[in-house]
Design an enzyme around this catalytic site. Structure first.
Site, PDB file in Angstrom:
ATOM      1  CG  HIS A 360     -13.663  43.874  70.538  1.00 27.69           C
ATOM      2  ND1 HIS A 360     -13.112  42.902  71.350  1.00 27.69           N
ATOM      3  CD2 HIS A 360     -12.683  44.799  70.347  1.00 27.69           C
ATOM      4  CE1 HIS A 360     -11.865  43.234  71.644  1.00 27.69           C
ATOM      5  NE2 HIS A 360     -11.573  44.385  71.035  1.00 27.69           N
ATOM      6  CD  GLU A 361     -12.450  47.144  67.457  1.00 27.28           C
ATOM      7  OE1 GLU A 361     -12.008  48.028  68.220  1.00 27.28           O
ATOM      8  OE2 GLU A 361     -11.826  46.105  67.205  1.00 27.28           O
ATOM      9  CG  HIS A 364     -11.901  48.980  72.705  1.00 27.04           C
ATOM     10  ND1 HIS A 364     -11.238  48.583  73.840  1.00 27.04           N
ATOM     11  CD2 HIS A 364     -11.595  48.055  71.740  1.00 27.04           C
ATOM     12  CE1 HIS A 364     -10.549  47.483  73.600  1.00 27.04           C
ATOM     13  NE2 HIS A 364     -10.749  47.128  72.326  1.00 27.04           N
ATOM     14  CD  GLU A 384      -8.347  44.322  73.315  1.00 21.62           C
ATOM     15  OE1 GLU A 384      -8.916  43.367  72.755  1.00 21.62           O
ATOM     16  OE2 GLU A 384      -8.370  45.470  72.844  1.00 21.62           O
ATOM     17  CG  HIS A 449      -5.039  41.945  71.860  1.00 20.21           C
ATOM     18  ND1 HIS A 449      -4.060  42.912  71.775  1.00 20.21           N
ATOM     19  CD2 HIS A 449      -6.140  42.445  71.249  1.00 20.21           C
ATOM     20  CE1 HIS A 449      -4.551  43.968  71.145  1.00 20.21           C
ATOM     21  NE2 HIS A 449      -5.806  43.715  70.813  1.00 20.21           N
TER      22      HIS A 449
END
Length: 547
Positions: A360-361, A364, A384, A449
Protein backbone atom coordinates in the site's frame (compact mmCIF):
# COMPACT_ATOMS: atom_id res chain seq x y z
CA UNK A 1 -2.41 4.07 5.95
CA UNK A 2 -1.66 7.19 4.07
CA UNK A 3 0.85 9.19 2.20
CA UNK A 4 1.51 11.47 5.15
CA UNK A 5 -1.77 11.07 7.01
CA UNK A 6 -3.15 8.86 9.75
CA UNK A 7 -4.99 5.58 9.31
CA UNK A 8 -8.67 6.06 9.77
CA UNK A 9 -10.78 3.65 11.85
CA UNK A 10 -8.08 3.90 13.18
CA UNK A 11 15.33 -33.85 -2.08
CA UNK A 12 13.44 -36.13 -3.45
CA UNK A 13 12.27 -39.21 -1.52
CA UNK A 14 14.66 -41.49 -3.38
CA UNK A 15 17.57 -39.25 -2.55
CA UNK A 16 16.61 -39.41 1.11
CA UNK A 17 16.56 -43.20 0.97
CA UNK A 18 19.93 -43.26 -0.75
CA UNK A 19 21.40 -40.94 1.81
CA UNK A 20 20.01 -43.05 4.60
CA UNK A 21 21.43 -46.18 3.06
CA UNK A 22 24.85 -44.61 2.70
CA UNK A 23 24.77 -43.59 6.34
CA UNK A 24 23.89 -47.13 7.40
CA UNK A 25 26.73 -48.53 5.32
CA UNK A 26 29.16 -46.02 6.75
CA UNK A 27 28.11 -46.95 10.24
CA UNK A 28 28.65 -50.60 9.44
CA UNK A 29 32.01 -50.27 7.70
CA UNK A 30 33.74 -47.62 9.81
CA UNK A 31 33.56 -46.51 13.42
CA UNK A 32 31.91 -43.14 13.92
CA UNK A 33 33.44 -40.73 16.39
CA UNK A 34 30.93 -39.77 19.03
CA UNK A 35 30.75 -36.16 20.14
CA UNK A 36 32.86 -36.90 23.21
CA UNK A 37 35.54 -38.57 21.05
CA UNK A 38 35.77 -35.91 18.34
CA UNK A 39 38.86 -33.71 18.49
CA UNK A 40 38.21 -30.18 19.67
CA UNK A 41 39.18 -27.10 17.68
CA UNK A 42 42.19 -26.63 19.95
CA UNK A 43 43.30 -30.24 19.39
CA UNK A 44 42.89 -29.91 15.62
CA UNK A 45 45.03 -26.76 15.59
CA UNK A 46 47.71 -28.46 17.67
CA UNK A 47 47.70 -31.49 15.34
CA UNK A 48 47.96 -29.21 12.31
CA UNK A 49 50.84 -27.25 13.87
CA UNK A 50 52.79 -30.49 14.21
CA UNK A 51 52.02 -31.28 10.56
CA UNK A 52 53.36 -27.88 9.47
CA UNK A 53 56.72 -28.63 11.09
CA UNK A 54 56.95 -32.10 9.57
CA UNK A 55 55.77 -31.06 6.10
CA UNK A 56 57.10 -27.51 5.82
CA UNK A 57 58.96 -28.14 2.56
CA UNK A 58 55.92 -29.65 0.89
CA UNK A 59 53.85 -26.68 1.97
CA UNK A 60 56.44 -24.21 0.69
CA UNK A 61 57.08 -22.78 4.15
CA UNK A 62 60.42 -21.08 4.79
CA UNK A 63 61.97 -19.25 7.72
CA UNK A 64 60.74 -15.96 6.23
CA UNK A 65 57.12 -17.10 6.38
CA UNK A 66 54.58 -17.39 9.13
CA UNK A 67 51.03 -18.72 9.29
CA UNK A 68 47.77 -17.97 11.07
CA UNK A 69 44.67 -20.15 11.39
CA UNK A 70 41.66 -18.86 9.49
CA UNK A 71 39.16 -21.67 10.00
CA UNK A 72 38.80 -25.15 11.46
CA UNK A 73 36.35 -27.89 10.52
CA UNK A 74 36.10 -31.19 12.38
CA UNK A 75 33.97 -33.83 10.63
CA UNK A 76 31.61 -36.17 12.44
CA UNK A 77 34.16 -39.01 12.15
CA UNK A 78 36.94 -36.83 13.63
CA UNK A 79 38.68 -35.90 10.37
CA UNK A 80 40.19 -32.44 10.73
CA UNK A 81 40.65 -29.63 8.21
CA UNK A 82 42.63 -26.56 9.27
CA UNK A 83 42.78 -23.56 6.94
CA UNK A 84 45.74 -21.17 7.08
CA UNK A 85 46.71 -17.77 5.81
CA UNK A 86 50.39 -17.06 5.16
CA UNK A 87 52.67 -14.06 5.60
CA UNK A 88 56.10 -13.37 4.11
CA UNK A 89 58.37 -11.13 6.13
CA UNK A 90 55.23 -10.02 7.97
CA UNK A 91 53.36 -9.08 4.79
CA UNK A 92 50.09 -10.90 3.92
CA UNK A 93 50.45 -13.25 0.98
CA UNK A 94 47.62 -13.17 -1.56
CA UNK A 95 47.37 -16.76 -2.78
CA UNK A 96 49.36 -18.05 0.14
CA UNK A 97 46.45 -19.79 1.85
CA UNK A 98 46.28 -23.56 2.23
CA UNK A 99 44.27 -26.26 4.01
CA UNK A 100 45.83 -29.10 5.99
CA UNK A 101 43.80 -32.33 6.16
CA UNK A 102 44.31 -34.65 9.13
CA UNK A 103 43.03 -38.13 9.94
CA UNK A 104 40.80 -38.63 13.02
CA UNK A 105 43.90 -39.59 15.02
CA UNK A 106 45.58 -36.30 14.02
CA UNK A 107 48.04 -37.74 11.50
CA UNK A 108 48.76 -35.80 8.31
CA UNK A 109 46.84 -36.86 5.20
CA UNK A 110 47.27 -34.12 2.59
CA UNK A 111 47.04 -30.41 1.89
CA UNK A 112 45.45 -28.11 -0.66
CA UNK A 113 47.38 -24.96 -1.59
CA UNK A 114 46.04 -21.90 -3.40
CA UNK A 115 49.33 -21.63 -5.30
CA UNK A 116 52.55 -23.63 -5.33
CA UNK A 117 54.97 -20.82 -6.15
CA UNK A 118 57.90 -20.38 -3.78
CA UNK A 119 58.38 -16.86 -2.47
CA UNK A 120 61.80 -15.16 -2.56
CA UNK A 121 61.84 -11.38 -2.79
CA UNK A 122 65.01 -9.31 -2.81
CA UNK A 123 63.26 -6.50 -0.94
CA UNK A 124 59.93 -5.65 0.62
CA UNK A 125 60.39 -1.91 0.16
CA UNK A 126 58.03 -0.54 -2.52
CA UNK A 127 59.14 1.84 -5.26
CA UNK A 128 55.57 3.09 -5.68
CA UNK A 129 54.50 5.04 -2.60
CA UNK A 130 51.20 4.36 -0.85
CA UNK A 131 49.55 7.68 -1.87
CA UNK A 132 50.35 6.94 -5.52
CA UNK A 133 48.80 3.48 -5.18
CA UNK A 134 45.72 5.08 -3.63
CA UNK A 135 45.39 7.53 -6.53
CA UNK A 136 45.69 4.72 -9.06
CA UNK A 137 42.96 2.78 -7.25
CA UNK A 138 40.64 5.78 -7.17
CA UNK A 139 41.12 6.19 -10.91
CA UNK A 140 40.28 2.51 -11.36
CA UNK A 141 37.06 2.92 -9.37
CA UNK A 142 36.05 5.94 -11.42
CA UNK A 143 36.82 4.07 -14.64
CA UNK A 144 34.56 1.23 -13.51
CA UNK A 145 31.76 3.73 -12.84
CA UNK A 146 31.96 6.00 -15.85
CA UNK A 147 29.31 8.70 -15.89
CA UNK A 148 28.71 8.46 -12.15
CA UNK A 149 29.43 11.27 -9.72
CA UNK A 150 31.16 9.49 -6.86
CA UNK A 151 31.09 11.03 -3.40
CA UNK A 152 33.05 10.36 -0.24
CA UNK A 153 35.82 8.47 -2.02
CA UNK A 154 38.36 6.87 0.33
CA UNK A 155 41.25 4.54 -0.46
CA UNK A 156 43.32 2.38 1.91
CA UNK A 157 46.43 0.74 0.42
CA UNK A 158 47.99 -2.30 2.08
CA UNK A 159 51.40 -3.67 1.13
CA UNK A 160 51.24 -7.40 0.38
CA UNK A 161 52.94 -10.17 -1.55
CA UNK A 162 50.96 -11.26 -4.59
CA UNK A 163 51.50 -14.97 -5.23
CA UNK A 164 48.21 -15.36 -7.05
CA UNK A 165 49.21 -13.81 -10.37
CA UNK A 166 52.30 -15.67 -11.56
CA UNK A 167 55.72 -15.14 -9.98
CA UNK A 168 55.30 -13.72 -6.45
CA UNK A 169 55.82 -9.97 -6.36
CA UNK A 170 55.45 -7.03 -4.01
CA UNK A 171 52.09 -5.32 -4.51
CA UNK A 172 49.65 -2.79 -3.11
CA UNK A 173 46.16 -4.08 -2.38
CA UNK A 174 43.96 -1.00 -2.18
CA UNK A 175 40.36 -1.02 -1.07
CA UNK A 176 38.63 2.06 -2.46
CA UNK A 177 35.03 2.89 -1.55
CA UNK A 178 32.56 5.65 -2.39
CA UNK A 179 28.86 6.36 -2.82
CA UNK A 180 27.17 6.86 -6.16
CA UNK A 181 24.60 9.57 -6.95
CA UNK A 182 21.86 7.45 -5.37
CA UNK A 183 23.78 6.94 -2.15
CA UNK A 184 24.54 3.31 -2.89
CA UNK A 185 27.96 1.99 -1.92
CA UNK A 186 30.43 1.24 -4.68
CA UNK A 187 33.78 -0.35 -3.92
CA UNK A 188 36.70 -1.93 -5.73
CA UNK A 189 39.80 -3.76 -4.67
CA UNK A 190 42.73 -2.80 -6.88
CA UNK A 191 46.01 -4.75 -7.01
CA UNK A 192 48.98 -2.65 -8.12
CA UNK A 193 52.60 -3.73 -8.75
CA UNK A 194 54.53 -1.95 -5.99
CA UNK A 195 57.60 -1.58 -8.20
CA UNK A 196 56.16 -0.54 -11.57
CA UNK A 197 52.76 0.89 -10.68
CA UNK A 198 51.07 -1.41 -13.19
CA UNK A 199 47.60 -2.63 -12.32
CA UNK A 200 47.68 -6.37 -11.77
CA UNK A 201 43.99 -6.99 -11.16
CA UNK A 202 40.84 -5.36 -9.81
CA UNK A 203 37.45 -6.55 -8.65
CA UNK A 204 34.27 -5.24 -7.09
CA UNK A 205 34.32 -5.58 -3.32
CA UNK A 206 30.77 -4.69 -2.33
CA UNK A 207 29.24 -8.11 -1.97
CA UNK A 208 25.61 -9.01 -1.92
CA UNK A 209 24.50 -11.97 0.13
CA UNK A 210 21.37 -13.99 0.61
CA UNK A 211 20.20 -14.26 4.18
CA UNK A 212 16.91 -14.87 5.88
CA UNK A 213 14.79 -13.29 8.54
CA UNK A 214 12.11 -14.29 11.00
CA UNK A 215 9.32 -11.79 10.53
CA UNK A 216 6.39 -10.83 12.70
CA UNK A 217 3.73 -11.68 10.12
CA UNK A 218 5.16 -13.58 7.14
CA UNK A 219 7.23 -16.37 8.72
CA UNK A 220 10.85 -16.93 7.74
CA UNK A 221 11.59 -15.05 4.54
CA UNK A 222 14.59 -14.66 2.20
CA UNK A 223 16.49 -11.38 2.25
CA UNK A 224 19.10 -9.95 -0.08
CA UNK A 225 21.64 -8.06 1.99
CA UNK A 226 24.95 -6.26 1.60
CA UNK A 227 28.17 -7.51 3.17
CA UNK A 228 30.30 -4.63 4.36
CA UNK A 229 33.52 -5.93 5.88
CA UNK A 230 32.38 -8.63 8.28
CA UNK A 231 28.95 -7.09 8.88
CA UNK A 232 25.76 -7.54 6.91
CA UNK A 233 23.52 -4.56 6.21
CA UNK A 234 19.78 -4.84 5.60
CA UNK A 235 20.29 -3.20 2.25
CA UNK A 236 19.38 -4.74 -1.10
CA UNK A 237 21.69 -3.77 -3.96
CA UNK A 238 19.57 -5.88 -6.35
CA UNK A 239 16.57 -3.65 -5.75
CA UNK A 240 18.08 -0.21 -6.13
CA UNK A 241 19.79 -0.12 -2.76
CA UNK A 242 16.53 -0.29 -0.81
CA UNK A 243 17.23 -0.55 2.90
CA UNK A 244 15.52 -0.62 6.27
CA UNK A 245 16.61 1.54 9.18
CA UNK A 246 15.71 2.07 12.81
CA UNK A 247 13.91 5.33 13.60
CA UNK A 248 14.82 4.78 17.27
CA UNK A 249 11.28 5.73 18.38
CA UNK A 250 11.86 9.31 17.29
CA UNK A 251 9.62 11.40 15.05
CA UNK A 252 9.96 14.02 12.34
CA UNK A 253 9.58 17.69 13.22
CA UNK A 254 7.76 19.28 10.29
CA UNK A 255 5.99 22.63 10.09
CA UNK A 256 3.71 23.44 7.16
CA UNK A 257 5.19 20.58 5.20
CA UNK A 258 8.79 21.63 5.79
CA UNK A 259 10.73 19.18 7.94
CA UNK A 260 13.16 20.83 10.30
CA UNK A 261 14.46 17.51 11.57
CA UNK A 262 13.77 13.89 10.77
CA UNK A 263 13.76 10.70 12.75
CA UNK A 264 16.86 8.64 11.96
CA UNK A 265 16.97 5.67 9.64
CA UNK A 266 20.04 3.86 10.92
CA UNK A 267 20.45 0.82 8.70
CA UNK A 268 20.04 -2.48 10.52
CA UNK A 269 23.16 -4.67 10.69
CA UNK A 270 23.79 -8.30 11.63
CA UNK A 271 26.78 -10.57 12.02
CA UNK A 272 25.41 -13.88 10.68
CA UNK A 273 22.83 -12.74 8.08
CA UNK A 274 19.98 -14.37 9.99
CA UNK A 275 17.72 -11.54 11.05
CA UNK A 276 15.07 -11.21 13.72
CA UNK A 277 13.39 -13.76 15.97
CA UNK A 278 9.78 -13.37 14.89
CA UNK A 279 9.05 -11.55 18.15
CA UNK A 280 8.52 -7.81 18.58
CA UNK A 281 11.04 -7.81 21.45
CA UNK A 282 13.75 -8.09 18.77
CA UNK A 283 13.82 -4.78 16.92
CA UNK A 284 15.09 -6.55 13.81
CA UNK A 285 11.89 -8.58 13.45
CA UNK A 286 9.82 -5.60 12.31
CA UNK A 287 12.69 -4.61 10.01
CA UNK A 288 12.46 -8.06 8.39
CA UNK A 289 8.79 -7.50 7.61
CA UNK A 290 9.41 -4.04 6.19
CA UNK A 291 12.31 -5.14 3.99
CA UNK A 292 10.43 -8.24 2.82
CA UNK A 293 7.38 -6.16 1.97
CA UNK A 294 9.52 -3.77 0.00
CA UNK A 295 11.14 -6.66 -1.87
CA UNK A 296 7.84 -8.25 -2.79
CA UNK A 297 6.37 -4.94 -3.90
CA UNK A 298 9.43 -4.15 -6.02
CA UNK A 299 9.24 -7.62 -7.60
CA UNK A 300 5.51 -7.37 -8.23
CA UNK A 301 5.81 -4.10 -10.11
CA UNK A 302 8.89 -5.23 -12.02
CA UNK A 303 7.86 -8.77 -12.91
CA UNK A 304 4.17 -8.12 -13.52
CA UNK A 305 4.12 -4.58 -14.86
CA UNK A 306 7.71 -4.07 -16.04
CA UNK A 307 8.20 -1.14 -13.67
CA UNK A 308 11.76 -0.90 -12.32
CA UNK A 309 11.30 0.65 -8.90
CA UNK A 310 8.74 3.03 -7.50
CA UNK A 311 9.65 5.86 -9.85
CA UNK A 312 10.51 3.49 -12.70
CA UNK A 313 14.13 4.60 -12.60
CA UNK A 314 15.70 1.70 -10.69
CA UNK A 315 16.26 3.77 -7.58
CA UNK A 316 15.43 2.22 -4.26
CA UNK A 317 13.54 3.84 -1.41
CA UNK A 318 14.05 3.12 2.26
CA UNK A 319 12.03 2.08 5.29
CA UNK A 320 11.98 3.46 8.79
CA UNK A 321 10.60 1.19 11.49
CA UNK A 322 9.96 1.88 15.18
CA UNK A 323 8.77 5.42 14.45
CA UNK A 324 7.53 7.28 17.50
CA UNK A 325 6.00 5.57 20.51
CA UNK A 326 2.84 3.46 20.16
CA UNK A 327 2.35 5.15 16.78
CA UNK A 328 -0.77 3.78 15.06
CA UNK A 329 0.16 4.65 11.51
CA UNK A 330 2.31 3.93 8.47
CA UNK A 331 2.94 6.44 5.72
CA UNK A 332 4.71 7.16 2.47
CA UNK A 333 6.48 10.51 2.19
CA UNK A 334 7.52 11.82 -1.22
CA UNK A 335 9.97 14.30 0.28
CA UNK A 336 12.18 11.56 1.71
CA UNK A 337 11.14 8.91 -0.83
CA UNK A 338 10.59 6.58 2.11
CA UNK A 339 8.09 4.45 4.01
CA UNK A 340 7.66 4.88 7.74
CA UNK A 341 6.07 2.38 10.12
CA UNK A 342 4.86 2.81 13.67
CA UNK A 343 4.79 0.00 16.25
CA UNK A 344 1.11 0.44 17.08
CA UNK A 345 -0.28 0.82 20.56
CA UNK A 346 -0.61 -2.94 21.10
CA UNK A 347 -4.31 -2.58 21.89
CA UNK A 348 -5.86 -1.56 18.60
CA UNK A 349 -2.91 -2.12 16.28
CA UNK A 350 0.38 -3.97 16.33
CA UNK A 351 3.48 -3.01 14.33
CA UNK A 352 2.24 -1.75 10.99
CA UNK A 353 4.75 -3.66 8.85
CA UNK A 354 2.45 -6.28 7.27
CA UNK A 355 2.91 -7.24 3.63
CA UNK A 356 -0.19 -5.53 2.25
CA UNK A 357 0.63 -2.39 4.21
CA UNK A 358 4.07 -2.26 2.60
CA UNK A 359 2.51 -2.72 -0.83
CA UNK A 360 0.00 0.00 0.00
CA UNK A 361 2.61 2.53 1.07
CA UNK A 362 4.98 1.93 -1.84
CA UNK A 363 2.05 2.28 -4.22
CA UNK A 364 1.50 5.81 -2.95
CA UNK A 365 4.98 6.42 -4.32
CA UNK A 366 4.03 4.92 -7.68
CA UNK A 367 0.92 7.09 -7.81
CA UNK A 368 2.92 10.21 -7.00
CA UNK A 369 5.23 9.46 -9.95
CA UNK A 370 2.38 8.73 -12.38
CA UNK A 371 -1.18 10.10 -12.09
CA UNK A 372 -0.37 12.10 -8.95
CA UNK A 373 -4.01 11.84 -7.86
CA UNK A 374 -4.80 14.82 -5.63
CA UNK A 375 -5.22 13.67 -2.05
CA UNK A 376 -8.70 15.07 -1.47
CA UNK A 377 -12.20 14.57 -2.77
CA UNK A 378 -12.90 11.74 -5.19
CA UNK A 379 -9.35 11.78 -6.56
CA UNK A 380 -8.08 11.31 -3.01
CA UNK A 381 -10.35 8.29 -2.59
CA UNK A 382 -8.97 6.90 -5.84
CA UNK A 383 -5.43 7.53 -4.55
CA UNK A 384 -6.12 5.51 -1.39
CA UNK A 385 -7.97 2.81 -3.33
CA UNK A 386 -5.06 2.46 -5.75
CA UNK A 387 -2.83 1.66 -2.79
CA UNK A 388 -5.36 -0.80 -1.35
CA UNK A 389 -5.84 -2.51 -4.71
CA UNK A 390 -2.18 -2.82 -5.62
CA UNK A 391 -1.15 -3.63 -2.04
CA UNK A 392 -3.65 -6.47 -2.09
CA UNK A 393 -2.24 -7.71 -5.40
CA UNK A 394 1.25 -7.63 -3.90
CA UNK A 395 0.01 -9.88 -1.10
CA UNK A 396 -1.44 -12.33 -3.63
CA UNK A 397 1.76 -12.16 -5.71
CA UNK A 398 3.97 -13.03 -2.73
CA UNK A 399 2.08 -16.32 -2.24
CA UNK A 400 3.28 -16.53 1.35
CA UNK A 401 1.72 -19.37 3.35
CA UNK A 402 1.96 -17.33 6.55
CA UNK A 403 0.06 -14.42 5.01
CA UNK A 404 -2.21 -15.76 2.29
CA UNK A 405 -3.71 -13.44 -0.26
CA UNK A 406 -7.08 -11.94 0.63
CA UNK A 407 -9.25 -8.89 0.11
CA UNK A 408 -8.83 -7.58 3.64
CA UNK A 409 -6.64 -4.58 4.29
CA UNK A 410 -4.31 -4.74 7.30
CA UNK A 411 -5.81 -7.91 8.77
CA UNK A 412 -2.44 -8.90 10.25
CA UNK A 413 -1.93 -5.71 12.22
CA UNK A 414 -5.30 -5.32 13.98
CA UNK A 415 -5.59 -6.29 17.63
CA UNK A 416 -8.62 -7.16 19.76
CA UNK A 417 -9.17 -3.57 20.82
CA UNK A 418 -9.76 -2.52 17.22
CA UNK A 419 -13.04 -4.41 17.17
CA UNK A 420 -12.91 -5.52 13.55
CA UNK A 421 -11.08 -8.22 11.61
CA UNK A 422 -9.30 -5.74 9.34
CA UNK A 423 -8.89 -2.06 8.60
CA UNK A 424 -10.92 -2.27 5.39
CA UNK A 425 -12.96 -4.86 3.48
CA UNK A 426 -12.87 -4.74 -0.30
CA UNK A 427 -15.87 -7.01 -0.96
CA UNK A 428 -18.18 -4.82 1.12
CA UNK A 429 -16.34 -1.69 2.27
CA UNK A 430 -19.14 -0.53 4.57
CA UNK A 431 -18.31 -3.39 6.95
CA UNK A 432 -15.70 -1.09 8.49
CA UNK A 433 -18.53 1.19 9.60
CA UNK A 434 -17.42 4.20 7.57
CA UNK A 435 -16.55 3.39 3.97
CA UNK A 436 -18.87 3.75 1.01
CA UNK A 437 -19.98 0.72 -0.99
CA UNK A 438 -21.60 2.80 -3.71
CA UNK A 439 -20.97 6.10 -5.39
CA UNK A 440 -23.09 9.10 -4.61
CA UNK A 441 -22.67 12.79 -5.28
CA UNK A 442 -21.53 13.30 -1.69
CA UNK A 443 -18.89 10.56 -1.62
CA UNK A 444 -16.15 13.09 -2.29
CA UNK A 445 -16.94 14.75 1.02
CA UNK A 446 -15.81 11.67 2.95
CA UNK A 447 -12.34 11.17 4.29
CA UNK A 448 -10.27 9.68 1.47
CA UNK A 449 -9.84 6.40 3.38
CA UNK A 450 -13.62 5.99 3.27
CA UNK A 451 -14.41 7.37 -0.19
CA UNK A 452 -11.87 4.79 -1.41
CA UNK A 453 -14.51 2.16 -0.72
CA UNK A 454 -16.23 2.70 -4.08
CA UNK A 455 -13.09 1.81 -6.05
CA UNK A 456 -12.15 -1.02 -3.67
CA UNK A 457 -15.62 -2.50 -4.17
CA UNK A 458 -15.26 -2.13 -7.96
CA UNK A 459 -11.89 -3.88 -7.87
CA UNK A 460 -13.21 -6.82 -5.86
CA UNK A 461 -16.18 -7.24 -8.20
CA UNK A 462 -13.99 -7.04 -11.29
CA UNK A 463 -11.63 -9.69 -9.94
CA UNK A 464 -14.02 -12.08 -8.18
CA UNK A 465 -17.57 -11.14 -9.04
CA UNK A 466 -20.57 -10.63 -6.79
CA UNK A 467 -22.22 -12.92 -4.27
CA UNK A 468 -21.08 -15.28 -1.57
CA UNK A 469 -17.86 -17.27 -1.90
CA UNK A 470 -14.90 -18.49 0.14
CA UNK A 471 -11.37 -17.77 -1.10
CA UNK A 472 -8.26 -18.95 0.73
CA UNK A 473 -10.40 -19.70 3.75
CA UNK A 474 -11.96 -16.23 3.94
CA UNK A 475 -15.69 -15.79 3.40
CA UNK A 476 -16.89 -12.94 1.18
CA UNK A 477 -20.33 -11.78 0.14
CA UNK A 478 -20.15 -8.84 -2.19
CA UNK A 479 -23.39 -7.02 -2.99
CA UNK A 480 -24.02 -4.73 -5.93
CA UNK A 481 -25.60 -1.31 -5.82
CA UNK A 482 -27.88 -1.97 -8.80
CA UNK A 483 -28.92 -5.50 -7.80
CA UNK A 484 -27.03 -6.94 -10.76
CA UNK A 485 -24.98 -10.12 -10.79
CA UNK A 486 -21.37 -9.52 -11.80
CA UNK A 487 -18.80 -12.09 -13.00
CA UNK A 488 -15.14 -11.57 -12.24
CA UNK A 489 -12.22 -11.73 -14.67
CA UNK A 490 -9.46 -12.53 -12.13
CA UNK A 491 -6.86 -10.62 -10.20
CA UNK A 492 -4.22 -10.58 -12.93
CA UNK A 493 -6.50 -8.76 -15.36
CA UNK A 494 -7.67 -6.39 -12.64
CA UNK A 495 -4.03 -5.49 -11.95
CA UNK A 496 -3.19 -5.03 -15.61
CA UNK A 497 -6.20 -2.78 -16.23
CA UNK A 498 -5.81 -0.66 -13.11
CA UNK A 499 -2.06 -0.20 -13.59
CA UNK A 500 -2.50 0.91 -17.20
CA UNK A 501 -5.32 3.25 -16.27
CA UNK A 502 -3.19 4.76 -13.49
CA UNK A 503 -0.05 5.19 -15.56
CA UNK A 504 -1.56 6.11 -18.94
CA UNK A 505 -4.96 7.73 -18.47
CA UNK A 506 -5.56 9.05 -14.95
CA UNK A 507 -4.50 12.56 -14.00
CA UNK A 508 -4.33 14.55 -10.79
CA UNK A 509 -8.02 15.48 -11.02
CA UNK A 510 -9.49 12.13 -12.04
CA UNK A 511 -12.79 11.46 -10.26
CA UNK A 512 -14.91 8.33 -10.25
CA UNK A 513 -16.47 9.02 -13.65
CA UNK A 514 -12.98 9.64 -14.98
CA UNK A 515 -11.75 6.40 -13.42
CA UNK A 516 -14.49 4.50 -15.24
CA UNK A 517 -13.35 6.04 -18.53
CA UNK A 518 -9.66 5.42 -17.75
CA UNK A 519 -10.16 1.74 -16.91
CA UNK A 520 -12.38 1.19 -19.95
CA UNK A 521 -9.66 2.72 -22.13
CA UNK A 522 -7.11 0.48 -20.47
CA UNK A 523 -9.27 -2.61 -21.02
CA UNK A 524 -9.78 -1.62 -24.67
CA UNK A 525 -6.01 -1.23 -25.12
CA UNK A 526 -5.26 -4.57 -23.50
CA UNK A 527 -8.14 -6.77 -24.64
CA UNK A 528 -10.16 -4.93 -27.28
CA UNK A 529 -13.32 -2.82 -27.23
CA UNK A 530 -15.54 -5.84 -27.86
CA UNK A 531 -13.86 -8.07 -25.31
CA UNK A 532 -15.49 -9.67 -22.31
CA UNK A 533 -12.94 -7.85 -20.16
CA UNK A 534 -14.09 -4.49 -21.49
CA UNK A 535 -17.69 -5.42 -20.75
CA UNK A 536 -16.75 -6.62 -17.25
CA UNK A 537 -15.14 -3.29 -16.43
CA UNK A 538 -18.28 -1.41 -17.38
CA UNK A 539 -20.50 -3.83 -15.47
CA UNK A 540 -18.38 -3.60 -12.31
CA UNK A 541 -18.49 0.19 -12.33
CA UNK A 542 -22.23 0.17 -12.85
CA UNK A 543 -22.52 -2.26 -9.94
CA UNK A 544 -21.02 0.37 -7.61
CA UNK A 545 -23.11 3.20 -9.01
CA UNK A 546 -20.57 4.76 -11.36
CA UNK A 547 -21.94 5.24 -14.88
Amino acid sequence: MSRTRHIRGSRLATAGVAAGAATLLAATLAPVAHAADRPSRTTAIANAASALVAHAAGLGLTAAEDTSVRDVIVDADGTQHVRYDRTYRQLPVLGGDFVVHLAPNGSYRSADRATRSSISLSSVTPKVAAPKAADLAVNALRAANLGEVLKGVTAKPQLIVDALHGTPKLAWRTNVVAKDSLGNPVARTVLTDARSGTQIDAWDSVETATGDGKSLYSGTVPLETTLSGSTYQLKDAMRGGTYTGDAANKTDLCILGICISRAPSTVFTDTDNHWGTGASSDRSSAAVDAQYGTNETWDYYKNVHGRNGIAGDGKGSYNRVHYGNSYNNAFWDDTCFCMTYGDGDGTQLGPLVALDVAGHEMTHGVTSKTAALTYSGESGGLNEATSDIMGTLVEWYANNSSDLGDYLIGEKIVRSGFGKAALRFMDQPSKDGNSADCWSSSVGNLDVHYSSGVANHFAYLLAEGSGAKTINGVSYNSPTCNSSSVSGIGRDKLGAIWYRALTVYMTSSTNYAGARTATLNAAKDLYGAGSSEYGAVGAAWSAVGVG
